[in-house]
Write a protein that holds these residues in place. Sequence first.
Motif, PDB file in Angstrom:
ATOM      1  N   LEU A  17       0.824  -1.218   0.000  1.00  0.00           N
ATOM      2  CA  LEU A  17       0.000   0.000   0.000  1.00  0.00           C
ATOM      3  C   LEU A  17       0.852   1.259   0.000  1.00  0.00           C
ATOM      4  O   LEU A  17       0.507   2.247  -0.657  1.00  0.00           O
ATOM      5  CB  LEU A  17      -0.938  -0.002   1.203  1.00  0.00           C
ATOM      6  N   TYR A  18       1.962   1.231   0.730  1.00  0.00           N
ATOM      7  CA  TYR A  18       2.875   2.379   0.705  1.00  0.00           C
ATOM      8  C   TYR A  18       3.419   2.600  -0.709  1.00  0.00           C
ATOM      9  O   TYR A  18       3.510   3.730  -1.174  1.00  0.00           O
ATOM     10  CB  TYR A  18       4.031   2.163   1.688  1.00  0.00           C
ATOM     11  N   GLY A  19       3.752   1.521  -1.391  1.00  0.00           N
ATOM     12  CA  GLY A  19       4.240   1.635  -2.759  1.00  0.00           C
ATOM     13  C   GLY A  19       3.185   2.176  -3.703  1.00  0.00           C
ATOM     14  O   GLY A  19       3.488   2.972  -4.594  1.00  0.00           O
ATOM     15  N   VAL A  20       1.928   1.764  -3.521  1.00  0.00           N
ATOM     16  CA  VAL A  20       0.852   2.270  -4.377  1.00  0.00           C
ATOM     17  C   VAL A  20       0.655   3.767  -4.149  1.00  0.00           C
ATOM     18  O   VAL A  20       0.497   4.540  -5.100  1.00  0.00           O
ATOM     19  CB  VAL A  20      -0.464   1.497  -4.115  1.00  0.00           C
ATOM     20  N   VAL A  21       0.692   4.180  -2.894  1.00  0.00           N
ATOM     21  CA  VAL A  21       0.454   5.594  -2.571  1.00  0.00           C
ATOM     22  C   VAL A  21       1.590   6.482  -3.074  1.00  0.00           C
ATOM     23  O   VAL A  21       1.354   7.586  -3.565  1.00  0.00           O
ATOM     24  CB  VAL A  21       0.257   5.757  -1.045  1.00  0.00           C
ATOM     25  N   THR A  22       2.822   6.015  -2.989  1.00  0.00           N
ATOM     26  CA  THR A  22       3.969   6.845  -3.370  1.00  0.00           C
ATOM     27  C   THR A  22       4.456   6.581  -4.792  1.00  0.00           C
ATOM     28  O   THR A  22       5.511   7.071  -5.173  1.00  0.00           O
ATOM     29  CB  THR A  22       5.139   6.602  -2.397  1.00  0.00           C
ATOM     30  N   SER A  23       3.702   5.842  -5.573  1.00  0.00           N
ATOM     31  CA  SER A  23       4.130   5.452  -6.915  1.00  0.00           C
ATOM     32  C   SER A  23       4.211   6.659  -7.844  1.00  0.00           C
ATOM     33  O   SER A  23       3.370   7.549  -7.815  1.00  0.00           O
ATOM     34  CB  SER A  23       3.150   4.435  -7.492  1.00  0.00           C
ATOM     35  N   ARG A  24       5.233   6.659  -8.707  1.00  0.00           N
ATOM     36  CA  ARG A  24       5.417   7.731  -9.667  1.00  0.00           C
ATOM     37  C   ARG A  24       5.161   7.284 -11.096  1.00  0.00           C
ATOM     38  O   ARG A  24       5.289   8.067 -12.023  1.00  0.00           O
ATOM     39  CB  ARG A  24       6.829   8.317  -9.587  1.00  0.00           C
ATOM     40  N   ALA A  29       2.879   1.105  -9.751  1.00  0.00           N
ATOM     41  CA  ALA A  29       1.645   0.970  -8.981  1.00  0.00           C
ATOM     42  C   ALA A  29       1.044  -0.426  -9.148  1.00  0.00           C
ATOM     43  O   ALA A  29       0.550  -1.018  -8.180  1.00  0.00           O
ATOM     44  CB  ALA A  29       0.640   2.030  -9.408  1.00  0.00           C
ATOM     45  N   VAL A  30       1.100  -0.970 -10.358  1.00  0.00           N
ATOM     46  CA  VAL A  30       0.571  -2.309 -10.604  1.00  0.00           C
ATOM     47  C   VAL A  30       1.391  -3.357  -9.847  1.00  0.00           C
ATOM     48  O   VAL A  30       0.840  -4.284  -9.243  1.00  0.00           O
ATOM     49  CB  VAL A  30       0.533  -2.616 -12.114  1.00  0.00           C
ATOM     50  N   VAL A  31       2.702  -3.212  -9.857  1.00  0.00           N
ATOM     51  CA  VAL A  31       3.561  -4.160  -9.141  1.00  0.00           C
ATOM     52  C   VAL A  31       3.310  -4.069  -7.630  1.00  0.00           C
ATOM     53  O   VAL A  31       3.230  -5.098  -6.943  1.00  0.00           O
ATOM     54  CB  VAL A  31       5.038  -3.918  -9.484  1.00  0.00           C
ATOM     55  N   CYS A  32       3.165  -2.868  -7.112  1.00  0.00           N
ATOM     56  CA  CYS A  32       2.886  -2.709  -5.677  1.00  0.00           C
ATOM     57  C   CYS A  32       1.517  -3.270  -5.301  1.00  0.00           C
ATOM     58  O   CYS A  32       1.343  -3.831  -4.220  1.00  0.00           O
ATOM     59  CB  CYS A  32       2.991  -1.242  -5.284  1.00  0.00           C
ATOM     60  N   LEU A  33       0.556  -3.142  -6.201  1.00  0.00           N
ATOM     61  CA  LEU A  33      -0.749  -3.750  -5.962  1.00  0.00           C
ATOM     62  C   LEU A  33      -0.635  -5.272  -5.940  1.00  0.00           C
ATOM     63  O   LEU A  33      -1.294  -5.944  -5.142  1.00  0.00           O
ATOM     64  CB  LEU A  33      -1.741  -3.307  -7.031  1.00  0.00           C
ATOM     65  N   LEU A  91      -4.503  -4.711 -15.623  1.00  0.00           N
ATOM     66  CA  LEU A  91      -3.941  -3.397 -15.316  1.00  0.00           C
ATOM     67  C   LEU A  91      -2.685  -3.106 -16.137  1.00  0.00           C
ATOM     68  O   LEU A  91      -2.472  -1.960 -16.561  1.00  0.00           O
ATOM     69  CB  LEU A  91      -3.642  -3.300 -13.820  1.00  0.00           C
ATOM     70  N   LEU A  92      -1.859  -4.116 -16.375  1.00  0.00           N
ATOM     71  CA  LEU A  92      -0.682  -3.899 -17.223  1.00  0.00           C
ATOM     72  C   LEU A  92      -1.090  -3.612 -18.659  1.00  0.00           C
ATOM     73  O   LEU A  92      -0.473  -2.766 -19.328  1.00  0.00           O
ATOM     74  CB  LEU A  92       0.246  -5.110 -17.153  1.00  0.00           C
ATOM     75  N   ALA A  93      -2.128  -4.271 -19.167  1.00  0.00           N
ATOM     76  CA  ALA A  93      -2.624  -3.980 -20.515  1.00  0.00           C
ATOM     77  C   ALA A  93      -3.168  -2.558 -20.593  1.00  0.00           C
ATOM     78  O   ALA A  93      -2.935  -1.850 -21.592  1.00  0.00           O
ATOM     79  CB  ALA A  93      -3.696  -4.983 -20.908  1.00  0.00           C
ATOM     80  N   LEU A  94      -3.863  -2.116 -19.552  1.00  0.00           N
ATOM     81  CA  LEU A  94      -4.352  -0.734 -19.526  1.00  0.00           C
ATOM     82  C   LEU A  94      -3.199   0.264 -19.472  1.00  0.00           C
ATOM     83  O   LEU A  94      -3.253   1.321 -20.115  1.00  0.00           O
ATOM     84  CB  LEU A  94      -5.285  -0.527 -18.337  1.00  0.00           C
ATOM     85  N   ALA A  95      -2.144  -0.058 -18.729  1.00  0.00           N
ATOM     86  CA  ALA A  95      -0.984   0.833 -18.659  1.00  0.00           C
ATOM     87  C   ALA A  95      -0.298   0.931 -20.018  1.00  0.00           C
ATOM     88  O   ALA A  95       0.156   2.015 -20.413  1.00  0.00           O
ATOM     89  CB  ALA A  95      -0.003   0.341 -17.595  1.00  0.00           C
TER      90      ALA A  95
END
Length: 115
Positions: A17-24, A29-33, A91-95
């Motif tokens: 969750l910390y990685g999702v919140v601080t993702s750039r 964000a997908v990997v942190c999820l 999510l990776l396909a959307l990215a």
Amino acid sequence: MSHLPYLAAGWIVLAGLYGVVTSRDLIHAVVCLSVTQSGTYVLLLAIGYRYGATAPVFSDRPPHGRPVTDPVVQAMTLTDIVVGATVTALLLALAVQVAKRRGTIDPDELRSLES
């Protein structure tokens, strides 16, 4: 009974969750999820674990009073893994589509919806 698996699951979820919140970027964000989802696997397996229990396979001999693990928790964990892999792929396909159409995967640059 040890509380270590529950603490490990909580730590993994919080780290994700910390990685999702601080993702750039969106890939991060997908990997942190996905890491957060892995914490749920550990939690489900910690809930279903019983010390000294046998597999829930019954034959002509009864288990003679030994405890048996609950197969429902294991089935839920497998279902969670399949759903997590599907969500990650989506999510990776959307990215990838966002990167093709907008030219960036930085969430700050995607805030404006102007063409």
